[in-house]
Enzyme design. Structure first.
Site, PDB file in Angstrom:
ATOM      1  N   SER A 280      57.452  73.237  43.549  1.00  0.00           N
ATOM      2  CA  SER A 280      56.253  73.149  42.718  1.00  0.00           C
ATOM      3  C   SER A 280      55.085  73.703  43.516  1.00  0.00           C
ATOM      4  O   SER A 280      55.166  73.826  44.743  1.00  0.00           O
ATOM      5  CB  SER A 280      55.989  71.673  42.378  1.00  0.00           C
ATOM      6  OG  SER A 280      54.722  71.499  41.793  1.00  0.00           O
TER       7      SER A 280
ATOM      8  N   TYR B  90      54.648  62.552  45.121  1.00  0.00           N
ATOM      9  CA  TYR B  90      55.273  63.710  44.451  1.00  0.00           C
ATOM     10  C   TYR B  90      55.153  64.946  45.348  1.00  0.00           C
ATOM     11  O   TYR B  90      56.131  65.675  45.551  1.00  0.00           O
ATOM     12  CB  TYR B  90      54.601  63.958  43.095  1.00  0.00           C
ATOM     13  CG  TYR B  90      55.176  65.146  42.340  1.00  0.00           C
ATOM     14  CD1 TYR B  90      56.464  65.105  41.811  1.00  0.00           C
ATOM     15  CD2 TYR B  90      54.426  66.324  42.158  1.00  0.00           C
ATOM     16  CE1 TYR B  90      57.003  66.198  41.118  1.00  0.00           C
ATOM     17  CE2 TYR B  90      54.952  67.409  41.466  1.00  0.00           C
ATOM     18  CZ  TYR B  90      56.242  67.351  40.956  1.00  0.00           C
ATOM     19  OH  TYR B  90      56.762  68.439  40.271  1.00  0.00           O
TER      20      TYR B  90
END
Ligand code: NDP
Length: 246
Positions: free
Chosen positions: A140, A153
Site C-alpha cells: 500500500s 496498518y
C-alpha cells in the site's frame, strides 16, 4: 507471457483480488482464487468460465498455515504448477492507537503479514522446482508513508514492502523468481468497511468524496508487471489517484 500460466490470488472474493483474478484470466492464465466468502468465489468462477477461462476456487483463511498449504497443494494437483502468486488478502481497520483495539491489531498482523508469509512459503518451493515464478505482494501507499490512526496498518504494510525487497534479493537472482510489490493509494473497494473506530467517520466520508482508483486500475498494473518480459523484474509499482495528496 501470461497465457497458460497458473495464477493464485488470495482475497479473490472482492475488490482488487476479484478484479485481478478476472484480469489474469482475460490475459490467458488459469486462475485459482481463495478467500473465506466462498459464495463470492463461486460467482467469480462462473464469471471466468462464462468468458471461456479456467478457474478453481477454494475456501481459504490465510491466517491458517495448513489452509494455505492445502490450497497451494490443490492447485498443484489440478494444474501441476504455480507460476504466479498474488498475495492480496488484507484488511485495514484503522484506529487511533490510544483506543487500544488489540483484536484488530492482531487480525492485521495475522492477515496482512503472516498470511503473506504462509502463502509465499506454500508456493515458493514449487516455483523453485520450476526455476521460474512471480510473487506479487499487495502492499500500500501505507507501506511507504505513515499517518495517524494508521500506525499498526502502516506497520503491517511496511513489513510487506520490506519482505518483498528481501524476497527479491534472495529469490530473483538465485531462483529466477520475480517479485513485485504493488503500493496502491485509495481504491474504491470494501476495505473501509473494516474500520470500527468511530472517530474516523470523517476520514471515511472524505475518502468517499475523492475520485478513487478502481480495482481494475490495480489489476491492470499487476498484469503489466506479470506480463513483462522474463528478463525484466518490475519490483515496485506505486499508484495513487490523481486527487490523492499523501
Ligand atoms: P476488500 O475488502 O474488497 O478485499 C479484501 C480481501 O481480503 C477480500 O477478498 C477478503 O476475503 C480477503 N481476506 C480478508 N481476510 C482474509 C483471510 N483471513 N483469509 C483470506 N482472505 C481474507 O479490499 P481491497 O480489495 O481494497 O483489499 C485488497 C488488498 O489491497 C489488501 O491487502 C489491502 O490492504 C490492499 N490495499 C487496498 C487499498 C484500498 O484503498 N482499497 C489501498 C492500498 C492497499 P474474505 O472476506 O472473503 O475472506
Amino acid at each position: 507471457m501470461i497465457k497458460g500460466k497458473v495464477a493464485i490470488v488470495t482475497g479473490g472474493s472482492s475488490g482488487i483480488g476479484y478484479a485481478t483474478a478476472l484480469a489474469l484470466s482475460r490475459a490467458g492464465a488459469r486462475v485459482a482464487a481463495g478467500a473465506r466468502r466462498t459464495d463470492r468465489l463461486e460467482s467469480l468462477k462462473k464469471e471466468i468460465e462464462n468468458s471461456g477461462g479456467e478457474a478453481m476456487v477454494q475456501g481459504l483463511d490465510v491466517t491458517k498455515k495448513a489452509e494455505c498449504d492445502a490450497f497451494v497443494d490443490a492447485v498443484v494437483k489440478k494444474w501441476s504448477a504455480v507460476d504466479i502468486l498474488v498475495n492480496n488478502a488484507g484488511l485495514m481497520p484503522l484506529s487511533f492507537f490510544k483506543n487500544m483495539k488489540v483484536d484488530e491489531w492482531d487480525r492485521m498482523i495475522d492477515v496482512n503479514i503472516k498470511g503473506v508469509l504462509y502463502c509465499t512459503a506454500a508456493a515458493v518451493p514449487h516455483m523453485m522446482a520450476n526455476k521460474s515464478g512471480h510473487v506479487v505482494n499487495i502492499s500500500s501507499i501505507a507501506g511507504r508513508v505513515v499517518f495517524p490512526a494508521g500506525s499498526v496498518y502502516c506497520a503491517t504494510k511496511h513489513a510487506v514492502t520490506a519482505f518483498s525487497e528481501g524476497l527479491r534479493q534472495e529469490l530473483s537472482t538465485r531462483s529466477n523468481i520475480r517479485v513485485t510489490c504493488i503500493e496502491p493509494g485509495v481504491v474504491d473497494t470494501e476495505l473501509n468497511s473494516t474500520i470500527t473506530d468511530a472517530s474516523l467517520q470523517k476520514f471515511v466520508e472524505a475518502a468517499k468524496q475523492m475520485q478513487a482508483l478502481h480495482a481494475d486500475d490495480i489489476a491492470n498494473a499487476i498484469v503489466f508487471a506479470v506480463d513483462s518480459p522474463a528478463h525484466m523484474n518490475v519490483n515496485e509499482i506505486m499508484v495513487r489517484p490523481t486527487a490523492q495528496e499523501r
